[in-house]
Design an enzyme around this catalytic site. Structure first.
Site, mmCIF file in Angstrom:
data_model
loop_
_atom_site.group_PDB
_atom_site.id
_atom_site.type_symbol
_atom_site.label_atom_id
_atom_site.label_comp_id
_atom_site.label_asym_id
_atom_site.label_seq_id
_atom_site.Cartn_x
_atom_site.Cartn_y
_atom_site.Cartn_z
ATOM 1 N N GLY A 46 0.665 -1.306 0.125
ATOM 2 C CA GLY A 46 -0.054 -0.035 0.033
ATOM 3 C C GLY A 46 1.018 1.368 -0.020
ATOM 4 O O GLY A 46 1.861 1.118 0.339
ATOM 5 N N GLN A 51 2.790 10.062 1.620
ATOM 6 C CA GLN A 51 4.091 9.291 1.627
ATOM 7 C C GLN A 51 5.137 9.730 0.402
ATOM 8 O O GLN A 51 6.339 9.457 0.376
ATOM 9 C CB GLN A 51 4.042 7.762 1.757
ATOM 10 C CG GLN A 51 3.420 7.446 2.834
ATOM 11 C CD GLN A 51 3.240 5.928 2.872
ATOM 12 O OE1 GLN A 51 2.449 5.157 2.361
ATOM 13 N NE2 GLN A 51 4.298 5.194 3.326
ATOM 14 N N CYS A 100 6.047 -0.015 7.415
ATOM 15 C CA CYS A 100 5.541 1.215 6.412
ATOM 16 C C CYS A 100 6.683 1.639 5.670
ATOM 17 O O CYS A 100 7.799 1.760 6.253
ATOM 18 C CB CYS A 100 5.032 2.190 7.433
ATOM 19 S SG CYS A 100 4.595 3.872 6.606
ATOM 20 N N LEU A 101 6.624 1.920 4.377
ATOM 21 C CA LEU A 101 7.703 2.206 3.643
ATOM 22 C C LEU A 101 8.246 3.623 4.019
ATOM 23 O O LEU A 101 9.429 3.970 3.799
ATOM 24 C CB LEU A 101 7.102 2.276 2.118
ATOM 25 C CG LEU A 101 6.699 1.222 1.215
ATOM 26 C CD1 LEU A 101 6.192 1.639 0.166
ATOM 27 C CD2 LEU A 101 8.025 0.196 1.297
ATOM 28 N N HIS A 142 -4.451 1.064 7.422
ATOM 29 C CA HIS A 142 -3.036 1.476 7.522
ATOM 30 C C HIS A 142 -2.975 2.779 6.571
ATOM 31 O O HIS A 142 -2.435 3.790 7.098
ATOM 32 C CB HIS A 142 -2.070 0.612 7.172
ATOM 33 C CG HIS A 142 -0.650 1.063 7.143
ATOM 34 N ND1 HIS A 142 0.300 0.564 8.224
ATOM 35 C CD2 HIS A 142 0.047 1.815 6.466
ATOM 36 C CE1 HIS A 142 1.408 1.213 7.993
ATOM 37 N NE2 HIS A 142 1.333 2.026 6.818
ATOM 38 N N GLU A 143 -3.363 2.714 5.233
ATOM 39 C CA GLU A 143 -3.264 3.571 4.358
ATOM 40 C C GLU A 143 -4.271 4.891 4.758
ATOM 41 O O GLU A 143 -3.641 6.012 4.599
ATOM 42 C CB GLU A 143 -3.468 3.008 2.867
ATOM 43 C CG GLU A 143 -2.632 2.159 2.549
ATOM 44 C CD GLU A 143 -1.178 2.043 2.834
ATOM 45 O OE1 GLU A 143 -0.813 3.485 2.740
ATOM 46 O OE2 GLU A 143 -0.480 1.414 3.110
ATOM 47 N N HIS A 146 -2.929 7.088 7.019
ATOM 48 C CA HIS A 146 -1.891 8.075 6.693
ATOM 49 C C HIS A 146 -2.486 9.489 5.736
ATOM 50 O O HIS A 146 -1.959 10.451 6.212
ATOM 51 C CB HIS A 146 -1.215 7.602 5.450
ATOM 52 C CG HIS A 146 -0.123 6.607 5.667
ATOM 53 N ND1 HIS A 146 1.054 7.271 6.256
ATOM 54 C CD2 HIS A 146 0.200 5.516 5.287
ATOM 55 C CE1 HIS A 146 1.829 6.183 6.307
ATOM 56 N NE2 HIS A 146 1.511 5.154 6.039
HETATM 57 NI NI NI Z 1 2.562 3.235 5.658
#
Ligand code: NI
Length: 190
Positions: A46, A51, A100-101, A142-143, A146
């Protein structure tokens, strides 16, 4: 398509409540393509627009890498969520080690509702409503966080937060190892 550098956890853009996407433009379609490219390059499942430094209510997911043969019914493949909303959350919860990236090198258990009801616009800006559970529900939540300025580490208790402090400092200093491009850290101004 281009691979975009990913902002890391202490960047203020990750703490903003993102703005709605107003209309379907060529720029938005290009952004979606680039977000998929960036997500796959980072081996993520995701990626939310903040991000990559864009404060818009938009994210992409692909739960495929998590899907085993037994749960085919939850396999939606690549998905685009524009202006998503959570309408309701089920009672049942589950825990999973999330990563998480934007926080490379960290995985921690997070408890979330198993099933949620959502509303969003798809890639063609068509309105959709669905009930999701399993991986897609996990990744969606999760997204969704963000675009609300929330990170998964916010859910950790103070003890876990203390334990991960040194790893977060590594991310903060721009020295955390990542196999994908990160936004370079600005010179520290004192
Ligand atoms: Ni993330």
């Amino acid at each position: 398509m281009s691979i975009l550098p990913i902002v890391t956890y202490n960047d203020p853009v990750l703490r903003e409540k993102s703005s709605p996407v107003k209309e379907n433009t060529a720029e938005i379609q290009k952004l979606i393509d680039d977000m998929f490219e960036t997500m796959y390059n980072g081996q993520g499942v995701g990626l939310a627009a903040p991000q990559i430094g864009v404060s818009l209510r938009l994210f992409v997911t692909d739960s495929d890498p998590f899907i085993s043969d037994e749960d085919q019914e939850t396999d939606f493949g690549p998905m685009v969520f524009v202006n998503p909303e959570i309408i309701s959350k089920g009672q049942e919860t589950s825990s999973f080690d999330e990563g998480c990236l934007s926080i490379p090198g960290l995985r921690e258990p997070v408890t979330r509702p198993e099933t949620i009801k959502i509303r969003f616009q798809d890639r063609n800006f068509e309105h959709q409503e669905m009930e999701i559970s399993g991986w897609l529900s996990r990744i969606f939540q999760h997204e969704y966080d963000h675009i609300e300025g929330v990170l998964f580490i916010d859910y950790l208790g103070s003890f876990r937060k203390r334990l991960i402090r040194s790893k977060l400092q590594l991310v903060e200093s721009g020295k955390a190892p990542a196999e994908y491009p990160l936004v370079p850290k600005k010179e520290l101004i004192s």
